[in-house]
Enzyme design. Sequence first.
Site, PDB file in Angstrom:
ATOM      1  N   TYR A  59      45.262 177.266 146.042  1.00 37.30           N
ATOM      2  CA  TYR A  59      44.214 176.768 146.951  1.00 37.30           C
ATOM      3  C   TYR A  59      43.075 176.158 146.132  1.00 37.30           C
ATOM      4  O   TYR A  59      42.614 175.039 146.410  1.00 37.30           O
ATOM      5  CB  TYR A  59      43.675 177.899 147.848  1.00 37.30           C
ATOM      6  CG  TYR A  59      42.508 177.433 148.698  1.00 37.30           C
ATOM      7  CD1 TYR A  59      42.716 176.558 149.760  1.00 37.30           C
ATOM      8  CD2 TYR A  59      41.200 177.826 148.417  1.00 37.30           C
ATOM      9  CE1 TYR A  59      41.647 176.083 150.524  1.00 37.30           C
ATOM     10  CE2 TYR A  59      40.132 177.364 149.171  1.00 37.30           C
ATOM     11  CZ  TYR A  59      40.360 176.494 150.221  1.00 37.30           C
ATOM     12  OH  TYR A  59      39.307 176.025 150.972  1.00 37.30           O
TER      13      TYR A  59
ATOM     14  N   PRO B 236      31.686 173.888 150.399  1.00 40.68           N
ATOM     15  CA  PRO B 236      31.121 175.080 151.031  1.00 40.68           C
ATOM     16  C   PRO B 236      31.590 176.351 150.327  1.00 40.68           C
ATOM     17  O   PRO B 236      32.687 176.407 149.769  1.00 40.68           O
ATOM     18  CB  PRO B 236      31.682 175.041 152.464  1.00 40.68           C
ATOM     19  CG  PRO B 236      32.311 173.691 152.625  1.00 40.68           C
ATOM     20  CD  PRO B 236      32.714 173.277 151.251  1.00 40.68           C
TER      21      PRO B 236
ATOM     22  N   THR C 266      35.021 181.198 159.809  1.00 35.58           N
ATOM     23  CA  THR C 266      35.798 180.342 160.722  1.00 35.58           C
ATOM     24  C   THR C 266      37.154 181.024 160.891  1.00 35.58           C
ATOM     25  O   THR C 266      37.296 182.209 160.598  1.00 35.58           O
ATOM     26  CB  THR C 266      36.003 178.945 160.096  1.00 35.58           C
ATOM     27  OG1 THR C 266      36.761 179.123 158.881  1.00 35.58           O
ATOM     28  CG2 THR C 266      34.685 178.261 159.759  1.00 35.58           C
TER      29      THR C 266
ATOM     30  N   GLY D  33      40.993 167.873 161.653  1.00 36.50           N
ATOM     31  CA  GLY D  33      40.845 169.331 161.763  1.00 36.50           C
ATOM     32  C   GLY D  33      39.694 169.698 162.677  1.00 36.50           C
ATOM     33  O   GLY D  33      38.847 170.528 162.348  1.00 36.50           O
TER      34      GLY D  33
ATOM     35  N   GLY E 217      36.403 175.829 163.595  1.00 32.51           N
ATOM     36  CA  GLY E 217      35.523 175.968 162.430  1.00 32.51           C
ATOM     37  C   GLY E 217      34.622 174.780 162.142  1.00 32.51           C
ATOM     38  O   GLY E 217      33.910 174.275 163.016  1.00 32.51           O
TER      39      GLY E 217
ATOM     40  N   LEU F 194      31.399 180.657 151.422  1.00 36.24           N
ATOM     41  CA  LEU F 194      32.037 181.436 152.492  1.00 36.24           C
ATOM     42  C   LEU F 194      31.511 181.044 153.877  1.00 36.24           C
ATOM     43  O   LEU F 194      30.331 181.224 154.183  1.00 36.24           O
ATOM     44  CB  LEU F 194      31.796 182.924 152.249  1.00 36.24           C
ATOM     45  CG  LEU F 194      32.573 183.500 151.040  1.00 36.24           C
ATOM     46  CD1 LEU F 194      31.864 184.713 150.454  1.00 36.24           C
ATOM     47  CD2 LEU F 194      34.000 183.861 151.463  1.00 36.24           C
TER      48      LEU F 194
END
Length: 263
Positions: A163, A193, A198, A20, A24, A195
């Site tokens: 999620y 993490p 990204t 990924g 971000g 907020l």
Amino acid sequence: MALINIMYMALSNLTILITGATSGIGEACARRYAAEGARLVLWARRTDRLEALAEELRSGGAAVLTQTVDVTNRPAVEAAVAAWPPSYQTVDVLVNNAGLSRGLEPIHEGDYTNWDEMIDTNIKGLLNVTRSVLPAMVHRGSGTVINIASIAGRTAYRGGNVYAATKAAVKMLSDSMQIDLNGTGVRVCNVDPGLVETEFSLVRFRGDGERAQSVYKGYQPLTGDDVADVVVWVSTRPRHVSIQDILITPTDQATPTIVHRTP
Ligand code: NDP
Ligand code: 8X3
């Protein structure tokens, strides 16, 4: 005491696999590791973005291998690992970062396609990559796996349901890796993490920029680089030091939903 035990781990000449890496947190990790002189293997689905990032990092002197890989595609993950040239075959640090959220509906209105995508990417994708990379680390007796989970895996919030469950699964997988790998010399770190501004919310709300931006209004969110800073710090601890678990939030965030916002 052997000198090696008190030395920070230098990243030059180490190979870092980041999943990924096109946006971000993953992209920020790529930049930070490149600045430290590490050799990079960057994975994501968007080839054009991967190539643009790699070109930029190479122009700064970094050694970068890009591979267009969808982590949900197990044969593709295995083929990508099998295709590494000799100089990239020793992955010292795996940053399991690829992940996404789709939707914010209450569970009784949930969309099966969204659920499948989150479960396939955040849980099964992370497993596909980890299973392909870990045997060589165990064989070598060293390596660091950094799993990007989430504050959402610790505390549920309205609409977070699937999620949040995928990220709780990542945390449990991190704990399980910790146990299974004990004695192998391989370190595991779970990073949660809060907020982070990204493309995460843009992806969650399928391109609704206004709704995505509203998530980060009225306070100073984390940046991808704030998280990358921690990720690189974890991987540069001396070999005998393992940072197992980290929660990083904006100063104005207490829980997933208690965020001090000013108009
Ligand atoms: P972004 O949307 O900015 O980045 C997500 C990255 O994951 C992209 O590079 C995307 O690349 C990649 N990706 C998504 N699906 C796949 C796939 N199937 N195969 C390969 N790569 C994939 O979001 P973030 O940087 O915020 O997210 C990174 C991680 O951090 C995620 O796991 C997320 O859950 C987690 N996180 C984010 C938080 C936040 O507030 N932003 C907070 C807590 C955790 P491409 O589309 O090119 O494949
Ligand atoms: C991303 C952070 O709070 O939007 O994991 O779920 S949150």
